[in-house]
Write a protein that holds these residues in place. Structure first.
Motif, PDB file in Angstrom:
ATOM      1  N   LEU A 149      14.712 -29.009 -23.384  1.00 47.20           N
ATOM      2  CA  LEU A 149      15.498 -30.035 -22.697  1.00 47.20           C
ATOM      3  C   LEU A 149      16.038 -31.184 -23.541  1.00 47.20           C
ATOM      4  O   LEU A 149      17.104 -31.702 -23.401  1.00 47.20           O
ATOM      5  CB  LEU A 149      14.766 -30.341 -21.257  1.00 47.20           C
ATOM      6  CG  LEU A 149      14.770 -29.349 -20.281  1.00 47.20           C
ATOM      7  CD1 LEU A 149      13.973 -29.929 -19.045  1.00 47.20           C
ATOM      8  CD2 LEU A 149      16.007 -28.723 -19.671  1.00 47.20           C
ATOM      9  N   ALA A 150      14.928 -31.567 -24.351  1.00 55.54           N
ATOM     10  CA  ALA A 150      15.300 -32.711 -25.129  1.00 55.54           C
ATOM     11  C   ALA A 150      16.333 -32.526 -26.202  1.00 55.54           C
ATOM     12  O   ALA A 150      16.924 -33.806 -26.191  1.00 55.54           O
ATOM     13  CB  ALA A 150      13.881 -33.378 -25.755  1.00 55.54           C
ATOM     14  N   ARG A 151      16.515 -31.508 -26.300  1.00 57.29           N
ATOM     15  CA  ARG A 151      17.651 -31.237 -27.701  1.00 57.29           C
ATOM     16  C   ARG A 151      18.857 -30.564 -26.806  1.00 57.29           C
ATOM     17  O   ARG A 151      19.670 -30.288 -27.549  1.00 57.29           O
ATOM     18  CB  ARG A 151      16.962 -30.278 -28.813  1.00 57.29           C
ATOM     19  CG  ARG A 151      16.568 -29.225 -28.579  1.00 57.29           C
ATOM     20  CD  ARG A 151      16.072 -28.249 -29.913  1.00 57.29           C
ATOM     21  NE  ARG A 151      15.836 -27.051 -29.479  1.00 57.29           N
ATOM     22  CZ  ARG A 151      14.734 -26.470 -28.984  1.00 57.29           C
ATOM     23  NH1 ARG A 151      13.629 -27.079 -29.131  1.00 57.29           N
ATOM     24  NH2 ARG A 151      14.754 -25.165 -28.721  1.00 57.29           N
ATOM     25  N   HIS A 152      18.706 -30.317 -25.508  1.00 52.78           N
ATOM     26  CA  HIS A 152      19.874 -29.688 -24.893  1.00 52.78           C
ATOM     27  C   HIS A 152      21.055 -30.586 -24.987  1.00 52.78           C
ATOM     28  O   HIS A 152      20.898 -31.827 -24.257  1.00 52.78           O
ATOM     29  CB  HIS A 152      19.591 -28.927 -23.707  1.00 52.78           C
ATOM     30  CG  HIS A 152      20.697 -28.066 -23.065  1.00 52.78           C
ATOM     31  ND1 HIS A 152      21.843 -28.394 -22.717  1.00 52.78           N
ATOM     32  CD2 HIS A 152      20.367 -26.627 -23.393  1.00 52.78           C
ATOM     33  CE1 HIS A 152      22.519 -27.162 -22.427  1.00 52.78           C
ATOM     34  NE2 HIS A 152      21.701 -26.314 -22.859  1.00 52.78           N
ATOM     35  N   PRO A 153      22.391 -30.091 -25.458  1.00 51.67           N
ATOM     36  CA  PRO A 153      23.459 -31.285 -25.156  1.00 51.67           C
ATOM     37  C   PRO A 153      23.574 -31.721 -23.701  1.00 51.67           C
ATOM     38  O   PRO A 153      24.398 -32.677 -23.527  1.00 51.67           O
ATOM     39  CB  PRO A 153      24.551 -30.624 -25.992  1.00 51.67           C
ATOM     40  CG  PRO A 153      24.200 -29.177 -25.964  1.00 51.67           C
ATOM     41  CD  PRO A 153      22.790 -28.952 -25.940  1.00 51.67           C
TER      42      PRO A 153
ATOM     43  N   ILE B  59      22.102 -32.392 -21.442  1.00 51.84           N
ATOM     44  CA  ILE B  59      20.910 -33.142 -20.510  1.00 51.84           C
ATOM     45  C   ILE B  59      21.167 -34.867 -20.943  1.00 51.84           C
ATOM     46  O   ILE B  59      21.359 -34.891 -22.098  1.00 51.84           O
ATOM     47  CB  ILE B  59      19.343 -32.921 -21.097  1.00 51.84           C
ATOM     48  CG1 ILE B  59      19.054 -31.362 -20.663  1.00 51.84           C
ATOM     49  CG2 ILE B  59      18.457 -33.923 -20.586  1.00 51.84           C
ATOM     50  CD1 ILE B  59      19.015 -31.488 -19.020  1.00 51.84           C
ATOM     51  N   ARG B  60      21.497 -35.549 -20.035  1.00 52.38           N
ATOM     52  CA  ARG B  60      21.788 -37.027 -20.217  1.00 52.38           C
ATOM     53  C   ARG B  60      20.916 -37.637 -21.525  1.00 52.38           C
ATOM     54  O   ARG B  60      19.803 -37.594 -21.296  1.00 52.38           O
ATOM     55  CB  ARG B  60      21.638 -37.757 -18.816  1.00 52.38           C
ATOM     56  CG  ARG B  60      22.625 -37.137 -17.763  1.00 52.38           C
ATOM     57  CD  ARG B  60      22.839 -38.225 -16.600  1.00 52.38           C
ATOM     58  NE  ARG B  60      23.785 -37.787 -15.937  1.00 52.38           N
ATOM     59  CZ  ARG B  60      24.851 -38.382 -15.593  1.00 52.38           C
ATOM     60  NH1 ARG B  60      25.328 -39.471 -16.160  1.00 52.38           N
ATOM     61  NH2 ARG B  60      25.950 -38.117 -14.989  1.00 52.38           N
ATOM     62  N   LYS B  61      21.753 -38.199 -21.960  1.00 50.21           N
ATOM     63  CA  LYS B  61      20.966 -39.026 -23.097  1.00 50.21           C
ATOM     64  C   LYS B  61      20.002 -40.302 -22.490  1.00 50.21           C
ATOM     65  O   LYS B  61      20.488 -40.719 -21.228  1.00 50.21           O
ATOM     66  CB  LYS B  61      22.025 -39.860 -23.872  1.00 50.21           C
ATOM     67  CG  LYS B  61      22.705 -38.797 -24.989  1.00 50.21           C
ATOM     68  CD  LYS B  61      24.020 -39.525 -25.791  1.00 50.21           C
ATOM     69  CE  LYS B  61      24.666 -38.631 -26.663  1.00 50.21           C
ATOM     70  NZ  LYS B  61      24.526 -37.361 -26.572  1.00 50.21           N
ATOM     71  N   GLY B  62      18.842 -40.456 -22.896  1.00 50.84           N
ATOM     72  CA  GLY B  62      17.910 -41.457 -22.334  1.00 50.84           C
ATOM     73  C   GLY B  62      17.154 -40.584 -21.369  1.00 50.84           C
ATOM     74  O   GLY B  62      16.220 -41.583 -20.754  1.00 50.84           O
ATOM     75  N   THR B  63      17.198 -39.428 -20.998  1.00 49.03           N
ATOM     76  CA  THR B  63      16.468 -38.876 -19.963  1.00 49.03           C
ATOM     77  C   THR B  63      14.964 -38.776 -20.621  1.00 49.03           C
ATOM     78  O   THR B  63      14.680 -38.238 -21.686  1.00 49.03           O
ATOM     79  CB  THR B  63      16.680 -37.338 -19.614  1.00 49.03           C
ATOM     80  OG1 THR B  63      18.107 -37.382 -19.084  1.00 49.03           O
ATOM     81  CG2 THR B  63      15.693 -36.564 -18.846  1.00 49.03           C
ATOM     82  N   GLN B  64      13.914 -39.364 -19.760  1.00 48.80           N
ATOM     83  CA  GLN B  64      12.577 -39.090 -20.203  1.00 48.80           C
ATOM     84  C   GLN B  64      12.116 -38.032 -19.561  1.00 48.80           C
ATOM     85  O   GLN B  64      12.256 -37.487 -18.461  1.00 48.80           O
ATOM     86  CB  GLN B  64      11.564 -40.194 -19.459  1.00 48.80           C
ATOM     87  CG  GLN B  64      10.096 -39.984 -20.237  1.00 48.80           C
ATOM     88  CD  GLN B  64       9.373 -40.952 -19.580  1.00 48.80           C
ATOM     89  OE1 GLN B  64       9.188 -41.478 -18.252  1.00 48.80           O
ATOM     90  NE2 GLN B  64       8.384 -41.481 -20.392  1.00 48.80           N
TER      91      GLN B  64
ATOM     92  N   ILE C 274      19.339 -28.517 -13.091  1.00 48.04           N
ATOM     93  CA  ILE C 274      18.990 -29.673 -13.843  1.00 48.04           C
ATOM     94  C   ILE C 274      20.109 -30.507 -14.036  1.00 48.04           C
ATOM     95  O   ILE C 274      20.283 -31.839 -13.758  1.00 48.04           O
ATOM     96  CB  ILE C 274      18.241 -29.639 -15.104  1.00 48.04           C
ATOM     97  CG1 ILE C 274      16.779 -28.896 -14.644  1.00 48.04           C
ATOM     98  CG2 ILE C 274      17.714 -30.744 -15.796  1.00 48.04           C
ATOM     99  CD1 ILE C 274      15.901 -28.496 -15.914  1.00 48.04           C
ATOM    100  N   ILE C 275      21.202 -30.029 -14.609  1.00 44.14           N
ATOM    101  CA  ILE C 275      22.636 -30.655 -14.801  1.00 44.14           C
ATOM    102  C   ILE C 275      23.054 -31.134 -13.608  1.00 44.14           C
ATOM    103  O   ILE C 275      23.381 -32.156 -13.625  1.00 44.14           O
ATOM    104  CB  ILE C 275      23.203 -29.767 -15.673  1.00 44.14           C
ATOM    105  CG1 ILE C 275      22.657 -29.237 -17.080  1.00 44.14           C
ATOM    106  CG2 ILE C 275      24.694 -30.092 -15.726  1.00 44.14           C
ATOM    107  CD1 ILE C 275      23.374 -28.031 -17.724  1.00 44.14           C
ATOM    108  N   VAL C 276      23.154 -30.108 -12.597  1.00 41.80           N
ATOM    109  CA  VAL C 276      23.702 -30.716 -11.175  1.00 41.80           C
ATOM    110  C   VAL C 276      22.734 -31.943 -10.756  1.00 41.80           C
ATOM    111  O   VAL C 276      23.427 -33.107 -10.225  1.00 41.80           O
ATOM    112  CB  VAL C 276      23.407 -29.889 -10.176  1.00 41.80           C
ATOM    113  CG1 VAL C 276      23.904 -30.156  -8.765  1.00 41.80           C
ATOM    114  CG2 VAL C 276      24.598 -28.679 -10.628  1.00 41.80           C
ATOM    115  N   ALA C 277      21.534 -31.819 -10.580  1.00 41.86           N
ATOM    116  CA  ALA C 277      20.487 -32.804 -10.359  1.00 41.86           C
ATOM    117  C   ALA C 277      20.703 -33.916 -11.103  1.00 41.86           C
ATOM    118  O   ALA C 277      20.857 -35.273 -10.330  1.00 41.86           O
ATOM    119  CB  ALA C 277      19.064 -32.237 -10.191  1.00 41.86           C
ATOM    120  N   GLN C 278      20.833 -34.096 -12.492  1.00 39.35           N
ATOM    121  CA  GLN C 278      21.238 -35.359 -13.111  1.00 39.35           C
ATOM    122  C   GLN C 278      22.570 -36.014 -12.547  1.00 39.35           C
ATOM    123  O   GLN C 278      22.498 -37.363 -12.661  1.00 39.35           O
ATOM    124  CB  GLN C 278      21.340 -34.899 -14.552  1.00 39.35           C
ATOM    125  CG  GLN C 278      19.673 -34.777 -15.081  1.00 39.35           C
ATOM    126  CD  GLN C 278      19.699 -34.872 -16.696  1.00 39.35           C
ATOM    127  OE1 GLN C 278      20.557 -34.812 -17.456  1.00 39.35           O
ATOM    128  NE2 GLN C 278      18.811 -35.690 -16.762  1.00 39.35           N
TER     129      GLN C 278
END
Length: 166
Positions: free
Chosen positions: A136-140, A142-147, A69-73
Motif C-alpha cells: 500500500l505504501a508504494r501503490h500510486p 493510495i493518497r500521499k501522506g497516508t499513515q 481502500i481507494i473508494v474509502a479514502q
C-alpha cells in the motif's frame, strides 16, 4: 429450505427495536482485516461502533482490498490499519487446495475459474503484514501522506502487536 433467512429477520427485529443510528466514522481511518469471526476490530482496538471503516476479506490482504481502500479514502478514511491474525486460514491453504475443493464440489469447469484469482496465501503472519503495508505504501493510488500501520492480533491471548508503521 434454509432457516437462515428467517433467523436473520428475527434477529434484525430485535436489533431494529433498539437501533441508534451510528455516526459517520470519526477516527478517519480504515481497518483492513480478515473475515474470520474471531476478529472484532471495534472491541479489540478500543473503538466504538462507527468510529472507523472496516474492510474484510480472507486473510485481510491489502491487494484484495485495494479497490475498496481507494473508494474509502475518497470518503475521508485516510489512514489504514492492516490487521492480520494468528492461526489464519490462509496459512493453512494453497491455491491448489482451493482449486481442488472447488472441483470436488462443483466440477472441473468451475475449478478452472479459480485460476483467475490470487488468494495471497502466506505462512509468516508478521511477514504478510509487512508485505501488505509495503504494497500500500508504494501503490500510486493510495493518497500521499497516508499513515499505514500493520498489526498482528493473537487469537489465543486477545492482544495486538504493532508490527510496522509506514
Amino acid at each position: 429450505m434454509s432457516t437462515v433467512p428467517q433467523s436473520i429477520l428475527q434477529a434484525n427485529e430485535k436489533y431494529a427495536a433498539s437501533f441508534a443510528k451510528p455516526s459517520i466514522p470519526r477516527k478517519n481511518f480504515l481497518v483492513v482485516t480478515c473475515l474470520d469471526p474471531r476478529i472484532q476490530p471495534y472491541e479489540q482496538m478500543g473503538l466504538q461502533f462507527g468510529e472507523c471503516g472496516v474492510l474484510r476479506n480472507a486473510g485481510g490482504t491489502a491487494p484484495n482490498a485495494l479497490p475498496n481502500i481507494i473508494v474509502a479514502q475518497n470518503f475521508g478514511l485516510r489512514d489504514i490499519a492492516i490487521v492480520h491474525h494468528t492461526d489464519c486460514g490462509l496459512t493453512h491453504i494453497t491455491h491448489q487446495l482451493i482449486r481442488d475443493a472447488v472441483q470436488e464440489a462443483n466440477g472441473a469447469e468451475a475449478a478452472k475459474t479459480v485460476d483467475q484469482f490470487e488468494f495471497h496465501e502466506f505462512k509468516d503472519v508478521p511477514g504478510s503484514v509487512k508485505r501488505d503495508v509495503e504494497y500500500l505504501a508504494r501503490h500510486p493510488a493510495i493518497r500521499k501522506g497516508t499513515q499505514i500501520t500493520g498489526w498482528v492480533y493473537d487469537v489465543e491471548t486477545g492482544k495486538v502487536e504493532d508490527v510496522v508503521v509506514s
